[in-house]
Design an enzyme around this catalytic site. Structure first.
Site, PDB file in Angstrom:
ATOM      1  N   CYS A 145       0.826  -1.213   0.000  1.00 36.92           N
ATOM      2  CA  CYS A 145       0.000   0.000   0.000  1.00 36.92           C
ATOM      3  C   CYS A 145       0.858   1.259   0.000  1.00 36.92           C
ATOM      4  O   CYS A 145       1.997   1.253   0.473  1.00 36.92           O
ATOM      5  CB  CYS A 145      -0.869   0.024   1.243  1.00 36.92           C
TER       6      CYS A 145
ATOM      7  N   ARG B 113       5.160   0.228  -6.082  1.00 33.36           N
ATOM      8  CA  ARG B 113       5.128  -0.581  -4.861  1.00 33.36           C
ATOM      9  C   ARG B 113       4.205  -1.793  -5.002  1.00 33.36           C
ATOM     10  O   ARG B 113       4.299  -2.726  -4.217  1.00 33.36           O
ATOM     11  CB  ARG B 113       4.646   0.267  -3.681  1.00 33.36           C
TER      12      ARG B 113
ATOM     13  N   TRP C  73      -2.993  -2.580  -1.519  1.00 34.93           N
ATOM     14  CA  TRP C  73      -2.595  -3.933  -1.895  1.00 34.93           C
ATOM     15  C   TRP C  73      -3.374  -4.848  -0.957  1.00 34.93           C
ATOM     16  O   TRP C  73      -3.132  -4.881   0.242  1.00 34.93           O
ATOM     17  CB  TRP C  73      -1.088  -4.093  -1.714  1.00 34.93           C
TER      18      TRP C  73
ATOM     19  N   ASN D 291      -1.712   1.993   5.939  1.00 33.35           N
ATOM     20  CA  ASN D 291      -0.815   0.897   5.506  1.00 33.35           C
ATOM     21  C   ASN D 291      -0.545   0.028   6.727  1.00 33.35           C
ATOM     22  O   ASN D 291      -0.356   0.563   7.826  1.00 33.35           O
ATOM     23  CB  ASN D 291       0.536   1.436   5.027  1.00 33.35           C
ATOM     24  N   GLY D 292      -0.452  -1.279   6.534  1.00 37.54           N
ATOM     25  CA  GLY D 292      -0.164  -2.172   7.656  1.00 37.54           C
ATOM     26  C   GLY D 292      -1.339  -3.089   7.928  1.00 37.54           C
ATOM     27  O   GLY D 292      -2.275  -3.186   7.110  1.00 37.54           O
TER      28      GLY D 292
ATOM     29  N   GLU E 117      17.789 -17.354  -8.388  1.00 38.46           N
ATOM     30  CA  GLU E 117      17.380 -15.982  -8.696  1.00 38.46           C
ATOM     31  C   GLU E 117      16.815 -15.901 -10.130  1.00 38.46           C
ATOM     32  O   GLU E 117      15.825 -15.212 -10.374  1.00 38.46           O
ATOM     33  CB  GLU E 117      18.581 -15.041  -8.501  1.00 38.46           C
TER      34      GLU E 117
ATOM     35  N   LYS F 119      13.017 -14.689 -11.041  1.00 34.02           N
ATOM     36  CA  LYS F 119      12.723 -13.620 -12.003  1.00 34.02           C
ATOM     37  C   LYS F 119      11.713 -14.099 -13.034  1.00 34.02           C
ATOM     38  O   LYS F 119      10.761 -13.406 -13.345  1.00 34.02           O
ATOM     39  CB  LYS F 119      13.994 -13.156 -12.740  1.00 34.02           C
TER      40      LYS F 119
ATOM     41  N   GLU G 129       8.213 -14.539 -11.491  1.00 34.16           N
ATOM     42  CA  GLU G 129       7.633 -13.255 -11.083  1.00 34.16           C
ATOM     43  C   GLU G 129       7.020 -12.485 -12.244  1.00 34.16           C
ATOM     44  O   GLU G 129       5.929 -11.943 -12.116  1.00 34.16           O
ATOM     45  CB  GLU G 129       8.760 -12.348 -10.541  1.00 34.16           C
TER      46      GLU G 129
ATOM     47  N   HIS H 187      18.009 -37.053  -8.324  1.00 34.37           N
ATOM     48  CA  HIS H 187      17.287 -37.499  -7.118  1.00 34.37           C
ATOM     49  C   HIS H 187      15.804 -37.139  -7.183  1.00 34.37           C
ATOM     50  O   HIS H 187      15.125 -37.152  -6.168  1.00 34.37           O
ATOM     51  CB  HIS H 187      17.945 -36.896  -5.872  1.00 34.37           C
TER      52      HIS H 187
ATOM     53  N   LYS I 254       6.285  -4.245  -4.245  1.00 34.46           N
ATOM     54  CA  LYS I 254       7.710  -3.946  -4.236  1.00 34.46           C
ATOM     55  C   LYS I 254       8.284  -4.042  -2.830  1.00 34.46           C
ATOM     56  O   LYS I 254       9.328  -4.625  -2.607  1.00 34.46           O
ATOM     57  CB  LYS I 254       7.931  -2.543  -4.815  1.00 34.46           C
TER      58      LYS I 254
HETATM   59  C1  AGP Z   1      12.498  -9.795  -5.977  1.00 35.75           C
HETATM   60  O1  AGP Z   1      12.395  -9.673  -7.340  1.00 35.75           O
HETATM   61  C2  AGP Z   1      11.283  -9.583  -5.222  1.00 35.75           C
HETATM   62  N1  AGP Z   1      10.624  -8.404  -5.570  1.00 35.75           N
HETATM   63  C3  AGP Z   1      11.335  -9.930  -3.744  1.00 35.75           C
HETATM   64  O2  AGP Z   1      11.709 -11.259  -3.637  1.00 35.75           O
HETATM   65  C4  AGP Z   1      12.211  -9.069  -2.809  1.00 35.75           C
HETATM   66  O3  AGP Z   1      13.557  -9.315  -3.052  1.00 35.75           O
HETATM   67  C5  AGP Z   1      11.846  -9.392  -1.352  1.00 35.75           C
HETATM   68  O4  AGP Z   1      10.513  -9.041  -1.123  1.00 35.75           O
HETATM   69  C6  AGP Z   1      12.738  -8.708  -0.350  1.00 35.75           C
HETATM   70  O5  AGP Z   1      12.660  -7.316  -0.455  1.00 35.75           O
HETATM   71  P1  AGP Z   1      13.742  -6.391   0.233  1.00 35.75           P
HETATM   72  O6  AGP Z   1      15.042  -6.638  -0.445  1.00 35.75           O
HETATM   73  O7  AGP Z   1      13.225  -4.978   0.005  1.00 35.75           O
HETATM   74  O8  AGP Z   1      13.798  -6.741   1.677  1.00 35.75           O
END
Ligand code: AGP
Length: 610
Positions: A2, A27, A75, A100-101, A483, A487, A490, A506, A605
């Protein structure tokens, strides 16, 4: 996650609120809304499920104008992303809030409020807050007093912006657990969940601390701490330009950020290297005393930042000779620990506001760690402020939800940490010099990796109609493969998993067929011959291989192999260099699939809720 924007000014604030929301889109959110106090001091609200552009369209047919207002991108956590659940929430046309929260005791409050005759319009946890403020306003009519009484009754995390037609001209802001910043303009004040929202209207910011409540008018500002004392918080000037979050000539922020990596890494190294060594003081004045006493490292992070920690474990144990454990924050925070004396607790985070990472840090402070260190991209974040030592990654604003330059700059910071701690253990002078030389060459190596883009764009066509992909790597390339898989899933929504290549037989080998592309990261290193055997296992089952390898690996395209040549680099920086082609691959697959690259569905984000 949010986003909040608010403004008290001597001009119409609606355009400021809309532009602020637009700048918070990165975000992640699924609905948006705003409320202003109009010329008659009545509350007017417009909300829309979907993008901020839909809210703008709604405002064209129902214009609202005023000099005090609050706005929000939501969000969804409690309740679906609908108009009804979008913020601001309003009680009896008198009080409006954005939040937010998460309010953890919302059910108990809701029961009481229902018995008091309050009617609920939404399924959100937030709505109890607006009713409680309304109730606490009865009698005094003072919005500040009502907010103070209300937050004392809340359990959970919040950043709040509140306005009322019974106490007009005023915004009350409060934070606990979720970030909130005040923008100081000329004869006007603003609030936002991060500075980007406000860069077009001010460069001067006050970062509220946990427990703070701010009483904001156009021409005055008072801040009270947790105990109700009037406090002064410093005004800080942001170095970010209003256009620092612009896409420039790139089609997406993600692509811009991938291409910014050589520059971001140069910035991250600046002032941290002197001749052939790493400057320990870059970690803070207490670094020498702490590093010289260390026996172990514990790293905690989430998502991409966790993958950076996994690479660092290899560096710590092979180069530095320091035992190193890595754990995701959401697991770390909810289990018991046995802490070895002399252990440094390291958090890694782009945003510095990730709820799980922050909670793990707070938990760690009671567990007997020698000290805490944050590797972070947000200098004013809670994580940085609450850690003993810090090393800022200087990636600059990262707007794309999928982390790219944040990851590679984290790896650089972790390599600096490996050297700065390793010299008290296994790392000798020659070893340090070799790492420093490799780091100095890194920006150029990344430029060379970026030059593969045209080939990778062609390769992406092989993935676009696939439902699953396997990523393989060994040693420090296994987290790079993880990673790469993260990506791809995501932003292209293709299911992707990463395995250490030796683990294939395995179980996951059963998945391999002509419809399962297998991507391998294969720089020339001690494990590459073993990896090649694993690739043969895939080939023997009809799997199609896409291998990123350097010339020293002796693999050629043909017969089920497509080999992309990555420049030869020193082994220590190979995890950083090999990350880049995988980022480009995901990006181009997503573009071909037509997904929302910068704001992928369901993701945020900065994950400021648990
Ligand atoms: C990565 O592409 C993601 N957006 C996500 O995994 C992110 O790295 C994770 O939420 C941690 O965020 P931060 O580095 O702001 O703590």
């Amino acid at each position: 996650m949010c986003g909040i924007v608010g403004a008290a000014a001597e001009r119409d604030v609606t355009p400021i609120l809309i532009e602020g929301l637009r700048r918070l889109e990165y975000r992640g959110y699924d609905s948006a809304g705003l409320a202003v106090l109009n010329g008659q001091n009545n509350l007017e609200r417009v909300r829309a499920a979907g993008k901020v552009s839909k809210l703008s369209e709604a405002l064209e047919s129902t214009p609202v104008n005023g000099r005090v207002g609050i706005a929000h991108t939501r969000w969804a956590t409690h309740g679906a992303p609908t108009d009804r659940n979008a913020h601001p929430h309003i009680c009896r046309d008198e009080v409006a809030i954005v939040h937010n929260g998460i309010i953890e005791n919302f059910e108990a409050l809701r029961e009481t409020q229902l018995a008091q005759g309050y009617e609920f319009q939404s399924e959100t946890d937030t709505e109890v807050v607006v009713h409680q403020i309304h109730r606490n306003m009865q009698g005094s009519g003072d919005l500040l007093a009502a907010v103070r009484a209300t937050v004392a009754e809340l359990e959970g995390a919040y950043a709040l912006g509140i306005v009322s037609c019974n106490d007009p001209g005023r915004i009350i802001a409060a934070r606990r657990g979720s970030p909130l910043v005040i923008g100081v303009g000329i004869g006007e004040h603003f609030i936002a969940s991060d500075v980007f929202a406000l860069l077009p209207v001010t460069q001067q910011f006050i970062f509220l601390e946990d427990g703070d409540i701010a009483d904001i008018r156009r021409d005055s500002l008072r801040i009270y701490d947790l105990d109700g004392n009037l406090v002064e918080r410093p005004i800080q000037r942001s170095e970010l330009a209003a256009d620092s979050a612009d896409r420039g000539r790139y089609r997406h922020y993600m692509l811009k950020e991938i291409h910014e990596q050589p520059r971001a890494i140069t910035d991250t190294l600046e002032g941290r290297l002197l001749d052939d060594h790493v400057l320990e003081a870059a970690f803070g004045p207490k670094a020498h005393d702490i590093f010289s006493q260390l026996a172990r490292i514990q790293i905690v992070a989430c998502g991409t930042s966790y993958h950076a920690g996994m690479v660092a474990k290899h560096w710590m144990e092979t180069l530095a000779g320091l035992p190193c454990d890595v754990e995701v924050a959401s697991e770390f925070r909810y289990r018991s620990h046995v802490v070895t004396p002399g252990t440094l607790f390291v958090t890694i985070s782009q945003s510095g506001e990730t709820a799980d990472t922050l909670a793990a840090l707070r938990e760690a402070k009671n567990l007997g760690y020698a000290a805490t260190l944050a590797i972070c991209n947000a200098p004013e974040s809670s994580l940085v402020r609450e850690s003993d030592l810090t090393l800022m990654t200087r990636a600059g604003p990262e707007i794309g939800v999928a982390s790219t330059k944040a990851f590679t700059t984290q790896l650089v910071a972790l390599l600096l940490l490996t050297v700065a701690t390793g010299r008290y253990h296994r790392l000798d002078k020659a070893g340090e010099t070799a790492v420093v030389e490799a780091l100095r060459r890194l920006p150029r190596s990344l430029e060379a990796a970026l030059a593969l883009e045209a080939d990778i764009e062609r390769l992406a066509e092989q993935f676009v109609d696939k439902n699953h992909t396997l990523f393989l790597g060994r040693g420090p390339q296994y987290p790079v493969a993880k990673e790469g898989a993260l990506k791809l899933k995501e932003i292209s929504y293709i299911h992707a998993e990463a395995y250490p290549a030796g683990e294939l037989k395995h179980g996951p080998l059963a998945l391999v067929d002509t419809e399962m592309p297998v991507v391998a990261v294969a720089p020339k290193d001690d494990l590459v011959e073993k990896l090649k055997s694993n690739l043969q296992e895939v080939r023997a089952r009809g799997g199609v291989l896409y291998v990123f390898a350097d010339a020293g690996v002796n693999l050629k395209s043909g017969d089920g192999y497509e080999v992309l040549r990555v420049p030869e680099v020193a082994e220590v920086i190979a995890p950083i260099v090999y990350t880049v082609p995988l980022q480009l691959l995901s990006y181009h697959v997503a573009v071909l699939k037509g997904t929302d690259v910068d704001q992928p569905r369901n993701l945020a984000k900065s994950v400021t809720v648990e």
